[in-house]
Design a protein around this motif. Sequence first.
Motif, PDB file in Angstrom:
ATOM      1  N   TYR A  27       0.848  -1.212   0.000  1.00 54.48           N
ATOM      2  CA  TYR A  27       0.000   0.000   0.000  1.00 54.48           C
ATOM      3  C   TYR A  27       0.886   1.266   0.000  1.00 54.48           C
ATOM      4  O   TYR A  27       0.952   2.016   0.981  1.00 54.48           O
ATOM      5  N   PRO A  28       1.623   1.511  -1.066  1.00 52.81           N
ATOM      6  CA  PRO A  28       2.583   2.630  -1.053  1.00 52.81           C
ATOM      7  C   PRO A  28       1.918   4.010  -0.940  1.00 52.81           C
ATOM      8  O   PRO A  28       2.375   4.871  -0.180  1.00 52.81           O
ATOM      9  N   TYR A  29       0.829   4.215  -1.692  1.00 53.88           N
ATOM     10  CA  TYR A  29       0.241   5.571  -1.698  1.00 53.88           C
ATOM     11  C   TYR A  29      -0.477   5.887  -0.380  1.00 53.88           C
ATOM     12  O   TYR A  29      -0.455   7.022   0.102  1.00 53.88           O
ATOM     13  N   ILE A  30      -1.119   4.854   0.160  1.00 51.40           N
ATOM     14  CA  ILE A  30      -1.797   5.075   1.451  1.00 51.40           C
ATOM     15  C   ILE A  30      -0.759   5.417   2.525  1.00 51.40           C
ATOM     16  O   ILE A  30      -0.966   6.306   3.355  1.00 51.40           O
ATOM     17  N   CYS A  31       0.368   4.733   2.490  1.00 53.35           N
ATOM     18  CA  CYS A  31       1.422   5.024   3.479  1.00 53.35           C
ATOM     19  C   CYS A  31       1.999   6.424   3.295  1.00 53.35           C
ATOM     20  O   CYS A  31       2.337   7.108   4.273  1.00 53.35           O
ATOM     21  N   VAL A  32       2.121   6.883   2.025  1.00 50.48           N
ATOM     22  CA  VAL A  32       2.609   8.252   1.778  1.00 50.48           C
ATOM     23  C   VAL A  32       1.636   9.259   2.372  1.00 50.48           C
ATOM     24  O   VAL A  32       2.035  10.260   2.994  1.00 50.48           O
ATOM     25  N   ILE A  33       0.320   9.030   2.181  1.00 46.14           N
ATOM     26  CA  ILE A  33      -0.686   9.953   2.728  1.00 46.14           C
ATOM     27  C   ILE A  33      -0.627   9.959   4.257  1.00 46.14           C
ATOM     28  O   ILE A  33      -0.666  11.013   4.894  1.00 46.14           O
ATOM     29  N   ILE A  34      -0.514   8.769   4.841  1.00 42.68           N
ATOM     30  CA  ILE A  34      -0.430   8.688   6.304  1.00 42.68           C
ATOM     31  C   ILE A  34       0.822   9.408   6.805  1.00 42.68           C
ATOM     32  O   ILE A  34       0.796  10.140   7.800  1.00 42.68           O
ATOM     33  N   GLY A  35       1.934   9.238   6.094  1.00 42.93           N
ATOM     34  CA  GLY A  35       3.171   9.944   6.472  1.00 42.93           C
ATOM     35  C   GLY A  35       3.004  11.453   6.398  1.00 42.93           C
ATOM     36  O   GLY A  35       3.487  12.206   7.248  1.00 42.93           O
ATOM     37  N   GLY A  36       2.303  11.918   5.325  1.00 40.14           N
ATOM     38  CA  GLY A  36       2.065  13.371   5.192  1.00 40.14           C
ATOM     39  C   GLY A  36       1.206  13.917   6.316  1.00 40.14           C
ATOM     40  O   GLY A  36       1.437  15.017   6.831  1.00 40.14           O
ATOM     41  N   VAL A  37       0.150  13.102   6.703  1.00 42.54           N
ATOM     42  CA  VAL A  37      -0.719  13.535   7.808  1.00 42.54           C
ATOM     43  C   VAL A  37       0.083  13.623   9.107  1.00 42.54           C
ATOM     44  O   VAL A  37      -0.078  14.574   9.898  1.00 42.54           O
ATOM     45  N   ILE A  38       0.918  12.624   9.338  1.00 38.04           N
ATOM     46  CA  ILE A  38       1.756  12.651  10.561  1.00 38.04           C
ATOM     47  C   ILE A  38       2.671  13.878  10.559  1.00 38.04           C
ATOM     48  O   ILE A  38       2.843  14.572  11.575  1.00 38.04           O
ATOM     49  N   TYR A  39       3.260  14.179   9.388  1.00 37.47           N
ATOM     50  CA  TYR A  39       4.157  15.349   9.290  1.00 37.47           C
ATOM     51  C   TYR A  39       3.376  16.646   9.537  1.00 37.47           C
ATOM     52  O   TYR A  39       3.863  17.571  10.210  1.00 37.47           O
ATOM     53  N   LEU A  40       2.115  16.694   9.005  1.00 38.24           N
ATOM     54  CA  LEU A  40       1.290  17.882   9.203  1.00 38.24           C
ATOM     55  C   LEU A  40       0.925  18.063  10.670  1.00 38.24           C
ATOM     56  O   LEU A  40       0.978  19.182  11.206  1.00 38.24           O
TER      57      LEU A  40
END
Length: 424
Positions: A27-40
């Motif tokens: 699930y690469p794209y879902i993990c990228v989104i989750i990473g972005g939310v964590i960074y935000l």
Amino acid sequence: MQGIQTEIWRALGITLFSFLFGLSIGYPYICVIIGGVIYLIWTLRTIYRTFHWIEAGLKNPAPYNSGVWGDLANALARQKRRDLRRKKRLQEAVKRMSSLIAALDQGILVLNRELGIDIWNNSAKHLLGLKSSDRGTAIINLIRQPEFIDYMQKQDFSDALEMPSPLHKGMYLSVHAANFGKKEIVLVFSDITRVRNLDQLRREFVGNVSHELRTPLTVLQGYIETLQNIQKSDNPMVGRAFSQMEQQIKRMRAISDDLILLSKLETENELVQTDPIPLLPVLKQIANEAKQLSEGLHNVTLDCSDTLKLSIKANDLHSAIGNIVFNAVQHNPQGCDIRISAHHYGRQLVINIEDNGIGIPEEALPRITERFYRADSSRNSQTGGSGLGMAIVKHLLNRYDGELSISSSAGRGAKFSCKFPVHK
């Protein structure tokens, strides 16, 4: 710039890690989104902590010391340190200035735009009897002298005001005022009692000595005239000696009379209010006397309407204008043209005395009205001038709220303008 680069690398690192981790689990794209939310979420938390730190006054260490927010926190911390140093220097300067003002002998008073008392020093407290409850009170409610109230209401601070102390009997104060800031006024009160008393003593001394000289000079003149009549000698030196003695005694009497008049004018320096008198008869008399004194060497002309009137005593007008005209005659023994003119100019009546004689050096003009000052002492000795005439003119004009202006240069004649206010 370093903080921005750090923040970019941090965002790229989180994105890359999230993408690679997502690939490993499918699930690469879902993990990228989750990473972005964590960074935000982490960024918002950093912003919150940073603003909380700012609102607390930047007292504690910065909550974050890397990236954009670390740079921002460090910049704010440096600015605060600079502000603290600047504030400390300003406090030291204010403290020194306050100590300086407190140490002054002059009373310093600061008024707001409504003339309420705002700040004062210890000298002002002593001179005016101020109390802490007087702060904000209008100054004209505490100092009730009419001349001071008029001075503050007109707000013409070009000249100082001298007045009796409102608190200490026998004390006199000089008041200087100036506008500054947002329609604020600073007042400087100085104790001039000693100077005023010394000046009064000088006037009384000069007046008394001049009065005492009158009697012996009169006696001497009488004896010299008697000796001239009974003493006949073929020796021309004897006649010349008597003539010079008589001339010098007359000169001393003239100086004595001028000193008495000047002392009287200085003592009675209040404005004089009189009924208007016609100018033409007085100026005609002065012109005729100048022609007699001239013995035909000077051309004296008069230009004055018979409708002009001025509120002044005839004797004072004759003395003021006469001194100037007779000086023009005496100081130009070779002869010259002298023109006397009078006219209205706005709300002033101006009397001009002009001549085309030897003039007055420009460097002498500022001192020409000082007592005993002579622009050319050798010429004055020959003409018998006392050096008091222009001082008398100045004081006579002051009695009527008048003004004297002089323009001249050596070899180009002189112009004296006597300006009197006309009250309609």
